[in-house]
Design a protein around this motif. Structure first.
Motif, mmCIF file in Angstrom:
data_model
loop_
_atom_site.group_PDB
_atom_site.id
_atom_site.type_symbol
_atom_site.label_atom_id
_atom_site.label_comp_id
_atom_site.label_asym_id
_atom_site.label_seq_id
_atom_site.Cartn_x
_atom_site.Cartn_y
_atom_site.Cartn_z
ATOM 1 N N UNK A 1 0.838 -1.196 0.000
ATOM 2 C CA UNK A 1 0.000 0.000 0.000
ATOM 3 C C UNK A 1 0.874 1.248 0.000
ATOM 4 N N UNK A 2 0.277 2.332 -0.472
ATOM 5 C CA UNK A 2 0.991 3.587 -0.683
ATOM 6 C C UNK A 2 0.765 4.561 0.467
ATOM 7 N N UNK A 3 1.838 5.256 0.815
ATOM 8 C CA UNK A 3 1.771 6.436 1.669
ATOM 9 C C UNK A 3 2.227 7.615 0.831
ATOM 10 N N UNK A 4 1.484 8.710 0.886
ATOM 11 C CA UNK A 4 1.814 9.909 0.120
ATOM 12 C C UNK A 4 2.293 11.017 1.054
ATOM 13 N N UNK B 1 -1.005 11.576 9.690
ATOM 14 C CA UNK B 1 -0.426 10.636 10.653
ATOM 15 C C UNK B 1 -1.446 9.595 11.089
ATOM 16 N N UNK B 2 -2.698 9.998 11.228
ATOM 17 C CA UNK B 2 -3.734 9.089 11.728
ATOM 18 C C UNK B 2 -3.955 7.894 10.794
ATOM 19 N N UNK B 3 -3.642 8.048 9.515
ATOM 20 C CA UNK B 3 -3.870 6.950 8.571
ATOM 21 C C UNK B 3 -2.686 6.000 8.468
ATOM 22 N N UNK B 4 -1.537 6.387 8.977
ATOM 23 C CA UNK B 4 -0.353 5.549 8.829
ATOM 24 C C UNK B 4 -0.522 4.187 9.490
ATOM 25 N N UNK B 5 -1.185 4.161 10.634
ATOM 26 C CA UNK B 5 -1.402 2.884 11.321
ATOM 27 C C UNK B 5 -2.322 1.984 10.504
ATOM 28 N N UNK B 6 -3.330 2.562 9.860
ATOM 29 C CA UNK B 6 -4.256 1.794 9.025
ATOM 30 C C UNK B 6 -3.519 1.188 7.834
ATOM 31 N N UNK C 1 8.394 8.562 10.195
ATOM 32 C CA UNK C 1 6.996 8.570 10.618
ATOM 33 C C UNK C 1 6.309 7.258 10.262
ATOM 34 N N UNK C 2 6.568 6.742 9.057
ATOM 35 C CA UNK C 2 5.962 5.472 8.633
ATOM 36 C C UNK C 2 6.439 4.332 9.520
ATOM 37 N N UNK C 3 7.719 4.330 9.841
ATOM 38 C CA UNK C 3 8.289 3.228 10.616
ATOM 39 C C UNK C 3 7.808 3.201 12.055
ATOM 40 N N UNK C 4 7.195 4.269 12.491
ATOM 41 C CA UNK C 4 6.573 4.234 13.823
ATOM 42 C C UNK C 4 5.322 3.363 13.838
ATOM 43 N N UNK C 5 4.841 2.997 12.644
ATOM 44 C CA UNK C 5 3.577 2.264 12.552
ATOM 45 C C UNK C 5 3.715 0.906 11.877
ATOM 46 N N UNK C 6 4.905 0.523 11.462
ATOM 47 C CA UNK C 6 5.073 -0.779 10.809
ATOM 48 C C UNK C 6 6.515 -1.245 10.933
ATOM 49 N N UNK C 7 6.672 -2.562 10.937
ATOM 50 C CA UNK C 7 8.015 -3.157 10.902
ATOM 51 C C UNK C 7 8.379 -3.582 9.484
ATOM 52 N N UNK C 8 7.471 -3.368 8.526
ATOM 53 C CA UNK C 8 7.724 -3.754 7.140
ATOM 54 C C UNK C 8 8.756 -2.821 6.495
ATOM 55 N N UNK C 9 9.425 -3.289 5.444
ATOM 56 C CA UNK C 9 10.322 -2.398 4.706
ATOM 57 C C UNK C 9 9.549 -1.228 4.102
ATOM 58 N N UNK C 10 10.223 -0.096 4.003
ATOM 59 C CA UNK C 10 9.655 1.094 3.362
ATOM 60 C C UNK C 10 10.499 1.422 2.140
ATOM 61 N N UNK C 11 9.862 1.451 0.970
ATOM 62 C CA UNK C 11 10.552 1.828 -0.258
ATOM 63 C C UNK C 11 10.078 3.207 -0.690
#
Length: 267
Positions: A152-155, A160-165, A199-209
């Motif tokens: 899924x994409x983060x723009x 911030x509230x949607x990052x956890x979702x 900010x993204x990594x505060x909500x997931x342990x997955x890799x971020x590209x």
């Protein structure tokens, strides 16, 4: 470990970012596309992101729109895209293949049937550009039951509230779109990439590209210092565009371009 996780683990072990390369499946024709994919994989690409050609690719800039147009004009269909994946698997059994697609292409073929066909062909992950996680239950369920990872994409505009979702919905990796707007090569990398990744990594342990706008080795190096992976698409598709009159030169030109870009992933 699945192929996607293995690819990122190999990159981490080598102290570099994973290199994710985008091409539109079937651009400009089936055989040339197959040779192009092979050239990328044999020159250091860690993850192959295959764009499924679509008549209305709303997230794509002109470069990738024209690639999809060439592919469709050349006779690519859903069945031929799956066949391309099967052919790639003959020489690349370990390289993750992620579909970059749009929901209409999945929905119109039947979500379960489409995802199952993708898995049987050898697809590892699916990024459905226009499908937010809040509306993705059917695709998530089909992917989970077939062993395909979701992306899924983060723009830059994602609150911030949607990052956890988004972090909860993804099972493969998170794709951070570093610029607002559509795909395409830019002159520089967006300035807020490190902060966005944190900010993204505060909500997931997955890799971020990180993708959108990255087209030079120095861009790759700048992003690789912070991200788990770097995505390059339009700069590679432009190589195809520039050699349409001599298609036999496309694969060698892509090999050279990929080798140069991949060199920037080392930290």
């Amino acid at each position: 470990m699945d192929r996607i996780a293995q690819a990122f683990a190999r990159a981490r072990a080598a102290n570099r970012a994973a290199f994710v390369a985008y091409l539109c499946a079937g651009d400009p024709d089936f055989d040339t596309s197959l040779a192009a994919c092979r050239a990328l994989i044999e020159n250091g690409v860690d993850v192959l992101e295959l764009g499924v050609p679509f008549s209305d690719p709303l997230a794509d800039g002109l470069t990738n729109q024209l690639a999809a147009q060439r592919s469709l004009a050349g006779g690519m269909t859903a069945a031929r895209v799956f066949e391309l994946v099967r052919r790639i698997r003959e020489f690349a059994p370990d390289t993750p293949i992620v579909f970059y697609t749009y929901y209409n292409l999945v929905f119109s073929n039947g979500v379960d049937a489409y995802v199952q066909a993708a898995k049987e062909a050898g697809v590892d992950g699916m990024l459905t550009l226009d499908l937010p996680p809040e509306e993705a239950a059917d695709v998530q369920a089909a992917c989970a039951s077939n062993g395909i990872k979701t992306v899924f994409i983060v723009a830059p505009t994602t609150p911030e509230a949607r990052l956890a979702i988004i972090g909860k919905a993804a099972t493969g990796f998170i794709y951070y779109v570093s610029r607002e707007g559509v795909t395409g090569v830019r002159d520089s990398v967006a300035a807020n990439v490190p902060e966005a990744i944190a900010a993204i990594k505060r909500h997931t342990a997955l890799p971020v590209v990180v993708g959108f706008g990255i087209g030079k080795r120095e861009h790759v190096a700048e992003v690789a210092a912070h991200a788990d992976g770097v995505v390059v698409g339009s700069a590679l598709v432009n190589v195809i565009r520039d050699h349409l009159s001599e298609r036999a030169k496309i694969a060698p030109a892509l090999a050279a371009k990929a080798a140069d870009l991949v060199a920037g992933t080392q930290r």
